[in-house]
Design a protein around this motif. Structure first.
Motif: not given
Length: 485
Positions: A294-320
């Motif tokens: 995933l770190l070789n440049g073929d896979y794109t990063a999430i655009i910024d920290q706010r969006q990254y945190d939002r997606l992580q929160a979605m996963l935590k919410d679903a799991q909870a």
């Protein structure tokens, strides 16, 4: 006395007011560019993309932190060049007046036709996920239609915005095209809300439905017509007759492109009940083959920290709330510092979870199951109209059932995303997912006034129907009713 044209509101920054006044004045002096002048503008757009390809890719890479260079070239630069050349090929036909049939009262000597006229100064608001394509695709339609354009780039596209500001004057004068960075309003301020308050002749916005509401409210002040390209939760349906391995191949290509940060991406997947485990196995095999690192440049990063945190929160919410998270690359942890988020499937999702309430815009795919086609339609239609619908079935009756019992912006059958890149298909949403269309001829029409013209002949048929209404007038009226019985 009313002003002849609405000026830019005085509270707006001088750079917006001055640019708008400059373009509006230039348009008043040249209201209808010839086909050759419009072709010259389109060729300049093409040249800009070709001659600065490497610099544009680098700028997008800087804005993302890690953006697959191949995907930038394929989905943004190549698409833009193809669309520009397609417009050049078809422009003369698009501009040609179209004859329209007359009704009985005007037949046979009069004439009716339509012709497309430029609107004037167009405002374009660009999102961050495909900042090159979403700037240049509307520009192609706007310039083909003979307009001038002001383009406001995203707050997450600062490097690209500065590059375009620097190179654009090599190809276009400021009274034809100018780009704005979001921070041009000053430190800590966003130019977006101010930009959309200008009295444009047309305003084109791509972004979230929530921001789209604010854009539409600003445009309403001047009765500025808008095209809104929004988003929503676009479903993919795999029918029982479609090979699951092939469906997984095509769905995973779409879902992991740009790390899922695409407004028309598959937001949730509907599988026949009992097929979940087989799909997971196929998906894991495909993901491992395509992204061994995933770190070789073929896979794109999430655009910024706010969006990254939002997606992580979605996963935590679903799991909870009881969902099961299935990592597609269980041996790869990604990189939180670089915002590299590994792809995840979500099983047992419920309507209360964020992953089924909000547009995901990332590499997370909830899987729902169904027992009947009617159940699928009921679920989709109970929600806002999506921007896209994906149907995987070789059965024509199944395809038609979903096509005729749902409503969405666009559709791909037995694939995902492909319809959005076809230059001869209109692109646009419906209801909550947007309004209006662009791409190709529809883009040309969006940025034009399709003006109807009726030209009367020396002799008028309607003169036979003037009062006092005698026998001849009634006989002619009776004949027309007979013809329209």
């Amino acid at each position: 006395m009313l002003p002849f044209l609405s000026p830019a509101p005085a509270h707006l920054p001088a750079l917006l007011r001055d640019s708008f006044a400059l373009q509006r004045s230039a348009f008043q002096q040249q209201r209808n560019p010839s086909v050759d002048e419009r072709r010259a503008d389109l060729r300049q757009l093409h040249r800009l993309l070709v001659e600065h390809r490497a610099a544009i890719v680098d700028a997008v890479q800087q804005d993302y932190g890690c953006r697959s260079r191949f995907e930038t070239l394929l989905t943004e630069l190549l698409q833009g060049q193809e669309a520009t050349l397609a417009a050049l090929r078809h422009l003369k036909r698009w501009m040609r007046p179209q004859q329209r049939r007359l009704d009985m009262l005007q037949y046979p000597l009069a004439r009716a036709y339509t012709f497309a006229q430029p609107l004037g100064v167009v405002g374009i608001v660009v999102p961050w996920n495909f900042p090159v394509a979403m700037a240049f695709q509307p520009l192609i339609g706007a310039f083909a239609a003979g307009n001038r354009a002001m383009v406001k780039m995203s707050e997450n596209s600062g490097h690209l915005a500065r590059l375009l500001q620097r190179i654009s004057p090599q190809y276009f004068p400021a009274d034809k095209l100018c780009f704005f960075a979001d921070d041009d309003a000053g430190p800590g301020q966003s130019l977006g809300p101010l930009f959309t308050q200008l009295p444009f002749d047309h305003l084109f916005f791509t972004g979230s439905p929530q921001t789209g509401q604010a854009v539409m409210a600003n445009a309403a002040i001047h009765l500025t017509p808008v095209t809104l390209e929004l988003g929503g939760k676009s479903p993919a349906i795999v029918a029982p007759d479609f090979a699951l391995d092939q469906a997984a191949e095509r769905l995973l290509w779409a879902k992991l492109l740009n790390a899922g940060q695409i407004c028309t991406n598959v937001d949730y997947l509907l599988l026949p009940e009992g097929r979940e485990q087989a799909f997971i196995e196929h998906a894991r095999r495909i993901a491992a083959a395509r992204f061994p690192n995933l770190l070789n440049g073929d896979y794109t990063a999430i655009i910024d920290q706010r969006q990254y945190d939002r997606l992580q929160a979605m996963l935590k919410d679903a799991q909870a709330q009881g969902a099961t998270l299935i990592p597609l690359l269980p041996g790869q942890a990604g990189d939180a510092a670089r915002r590299i988020l590994p792809p995840v499937l979500v099983l047992n999702a419920t309507p209360a979870m964020q992953v089924l309430q909000r547009e995901i815009f990332g590499p997370i795919l909830p899987i729902l199951t169904y027992r009947s086609h009617e159940e699928v339609v009921q679920y989709i239609n109970a929600r806002q109209h999506p921007l896209a619908l994906y149907i995987y079935s070789h059965d024509k009756a199944v395809q038609d059932f979903y096509l005729h019992h749902t409503l969405s912006g666009g559709v791909s059958i037995n694939d995902s995303l492909i319809h959005t890149g076809l230059h001869n298909l209109p692109f646009g949403g419906v209801g909550h997912s947007g309004m209006g269309h662009y791409h190709g001829y529809e883009g040309f029409l969006t940025f034009s006034k399709l003006r109807p013209v009726f030209q009367q002949s020396r002799w008028r048929t309607v003169d036979l129907l003037m009062p006092p209404y005698g026998k001849r007038a009634y006989q002619l009226l009776k004949f027309m009713f007979w013809r329209n019985r």
